[in-house]
Design a protein around this motif. Sequence first.
Motif, mmCIF file in Angstrom:
data_model
loop_
_atom_site.group_PDB
_atom_site.id
_atom_site.type_symbol
_atom_site.label_atom_id
_atom_site.label_comp_id
_atom_site.label_asym_id
_atom_site.label_seq_id
_atom_site.Cartn_x
_atom_site.Cartn_y
_atom_site.Cartn_z
ATOM 1 N N TYR A 50 0.848 -1.213 0.000
ATOM 2 C CA TYR A 50 0.000 0.000 0.000
ATOM 3 C C TYR A 50 0.882 1.262 0.000
ATOM 4 O O TYR A 50 0.695 2.168 -0.819
ATOM 5 N N ASN B 42 0.343 4.173 13.489
ATOM 6 C CA ASN B 42 -0.590 3.104 13.081
ATOM 7 C C ASN B 42 -0.269 2.504 11.709
ATOM 8 O O ASN B 42 -0.520 1.340 11.458
ATOM 9 N N PHE B 43 0.299 3.344 10.808
ATOM 10 C CA PHE B 43 0.781 2.835 9.507
ATOM 11 C C PHE B 43 2.204 3.367 9.345
ATOM 12 O O PHE B 43 2.432 4.363 8.650
ATOM 13 N N MET C 64 2.173 5.883 5.866
ATOM 14 C CA MET C 64 1.937 7.308 6.092
ATOM 15 C C MET C 64 3.156 8.148 5.732
ATOM 16 O O MET C 64 3.028 9.236 5.177
ATOM 17 N N ARG D 262 3.610 8.189 1.852
ATOM 18 C CA ARG D 262 2.698 9.035 1.077
ATOM 19 C C ARG D 262 2.884 10.523 1.361
ATOM 20 O O ARG D 262 2.219 11.350 0.764
ATOM 21 N N THR E 253 0.017 13.587 10.049
ATOM 22 C CA THR E 253 -1.117 12.693 10.293
ATOM 23 C C THR E 253 -1.100 12.350 11.772
ATOM 24 O O THR E 253 -0.060 11.914 12.294
ATOM 25 N N GLU F 80 -3.974 15.584 8.439
ATOM 26 C CA GLU F 80 -4.901 14.458 8.354
ATOM 27 C C GLU F 80 -5.126 13.999 9.784
ATOM 28 O O GLU F 80 -4.250 13.375 10.377
ATOM 29 N N ARG G 258 -9.385 -3.452 10.346
ATOM 30 C CA ARG G 258 -8.070 -3.211 9.748
ATOM 31 C C ARG G 258 -7.185 -2.634 10.845
ATOM 32 O O ARG G 258 -7.563 -1.688 11.543
ATOM 33 N N THR H 226 -7.196 2.797 13.057
ATOM 34 C CA THR H 226 -7.088 3.470 11.760
ATOM 35 C C THR H 226 -8.005 4.679 11.781
ATOM 36 O O THR H 226 -9.140 4.589 12.276
ATOM 37 N N CYS H 227 -7.531 5.801 11.233
ATOM 38 C CA CYS H 227 -8.330 7.037 11.293
ATOM 39 C C CYS H 227 -9.657 6.912 10.567
ATOM 40 O O CYS H 227 -10.606 7.619 10.877
ATOM 41 N N VAL H 228 -9.709 6.037 9.532
ATOM 42 C CA VAL H 228 -10.952 5.907 8.775
ATOM 43 C C VAL H 228 -11.815 4.734 9.261
ATOM 44 O O VAL H 228 -12.820 4.400 8.641
ATOM 45 N N ALA I 129 -9.443 3.172 0.815
ATOM 46 C CA ALA I 129 -8.136 3.791 0.584
ATOM 47 C C ALA I 129 -7.519 3.322 -0.725
ATOM 48 O O ALA I 129 -7.591 2.146 -1.087
ATOM 49 N N PHE J 159 -7.285 11.419 -0.308
ATOM 50 C CA PHE J 159 -7.511 11.025 1.078
ATOM 51 C C PHE J 159 -7.402 12.272 1.958
ATOM 52 O O PHE J 159 -6.375 12.947 1.952
HETATM 53 C C1 SIN Z 1 -4.885 6.589 8.773
HETATM 54 O O1 SIN Z 1 -5.279 5.832 9.630
HETATM 55 O O2 SIN Z 1 -4.561 7.735 9.046
HETATM 56 C C2 SIN Z 1 -4.755 6.218 7.310
HETATM 57 C C3 SIN Z 1 -5.409 4.998 6.928
HETATM 58 C C4 SIN Z 1 -5.424 4.753 5.437
HETATM 59 O O3 SIN Z 1 -4.559 5.197 4.686
HETATM 60 O O4 SIN Z 1 -6.348 4.093 5.008
#
Ligand code: SIN
Length: 490
Positions: free
Chosen positions: A113, A159-160, A164, A167, A237, A260, A288, A293-295, A452, A458
């Motif tokens: 990803y 978390n990622f 993160m 990107r 983020t 974000e 997930r 996860t923020c989403v 995503a 995003f």
């Molecule tokens: C996030 O949790 O900030 C990002 C999650 C994503 O990229 O789907």
Amino acid sequence: MTRTFELAGLIRSDNFIDGAWTPAQDNVRFAVTNPASGEIIAEVADSSPADACAATNAAARALPAWRARLPKERAAVLHRWHALIMANLDALGALISLEQGKPLAEGKGEVAYGASYVAWFAEEATRIYGDLIPQQQRGKRMTAVKEPVGVVAAITPWNFPLAMIARKIAPALAAGCTVVAKPAEDTPLTASALVLLAHEAGVPPGVLNLITASRDHAVAAVAEWLHDARVRKITFTGSTPVGKYLARESAETLKKLSLELGGNAPFIVFDDADLEAAVAGLMAAKFRNGGQTCVCPNRVYVQAGVYERFGALLAERVGALKVAPATDPAAQIGPMINSRALDKIARHVDDAVAHGARVLTGGKRLAELGPHYYAPTVLADATAAMQLNSEETFGPIVPLFRFEDEAEAVSAANDTPFGLAAYFYSEGVKRIDRVARALEAGIVGINEGAVASEAAPFGGVKESGYGREGSKYGLDDYLSIKYLCQGNLE
Ligand code: SIN
């Protein structure tokens, strides 16, 4: 040939400044631990403002040469970086699992990803167009060109730990910016590994610099960037309170910001939904990364006619999830990142139960597995009076709220300062159009839980922040528009 590394070969414990691995100037270190067991994995540099400043010095020095490279030359470096990340997918995935705790399959999925953003922005680097503005006066030519904003500070979450930072760095480098970066204190090793591979790919010294810092030292180190006029952009983020702090503190030098921030996403299931699809979509979106996860959906609104049936179906699926350390190939949910995260989850569940929630499954710590495990949980009869309604839980907890009609669901979904993602399930064509437009969110999943993609914008609205990552829009955040007005042409 594309070089590959064993996991141990990817681990770096120093800062990366001006093309060299260097200890913190104070020679201080902090421990990075495995959240599954609490064991120390490495002792990494604990940076001070002096280290942050050294990183900015290097990035500022490297800027003129990097921005002067042809877009296709910057793209070639990014393509090589992408190839190296993919060639090291297994080791990077294992490193993510080791320091962040997500199951190995998810760790590897995150590598692909994150790498997809690097490939995407390698392509976008060659498509930074300007405009020739239709002529307004004879003898005068007006054009708009896009230029890199300058030195970018990237501050990334745990978390990622790979996706993160990838990107943020990829579009910055594609645009011709140079970067100073600080990963989260819980997960600095994946970020350092990524920087190691960027160096291998040919990112020149000073173009990409990384410092690590403990929770105690991070604020002072980052403040150095916030107050330095040479840093022209912050990309972050993380939580909404920290995002607001960054906006306030960087206001003195009026930096460009991409934020974000927190989510607390609603997920609405209407009576006319395909219930099986809705359960599958919720499972994919919610669990997930163990709900971190923020989403992730945090508030699940289910219409009265299908409420009990949906709750039963969901509880059965959630109760069957395998909770285990990342190293267990069957693991679907790993440990939470740390004890603070676990305490917040437990507080939300206890508060909900005290306010009348019914536990359909889960509802307890799993201390027998280790210090940071919580059972995936479904709570029925959730209400707006509960803490989990207004605070983002960031864990494997699904509260089910009952609603009677569409207006009530949309109003409850929007009754939050946040606006990152929202989801809904319905088979009604007119309803889909109405609800998609009414939801106050930057991202809306319609009969879909996996939203995503590197090709999609995003980002959020309201207190979930501003700016977009990924897609054709993602590069604009790293560019400024210069208007050129040339006269005396006739
Ligand atoms: C996030 O949790 O900030 C990002 C999650 C994503 O990229 O789907």
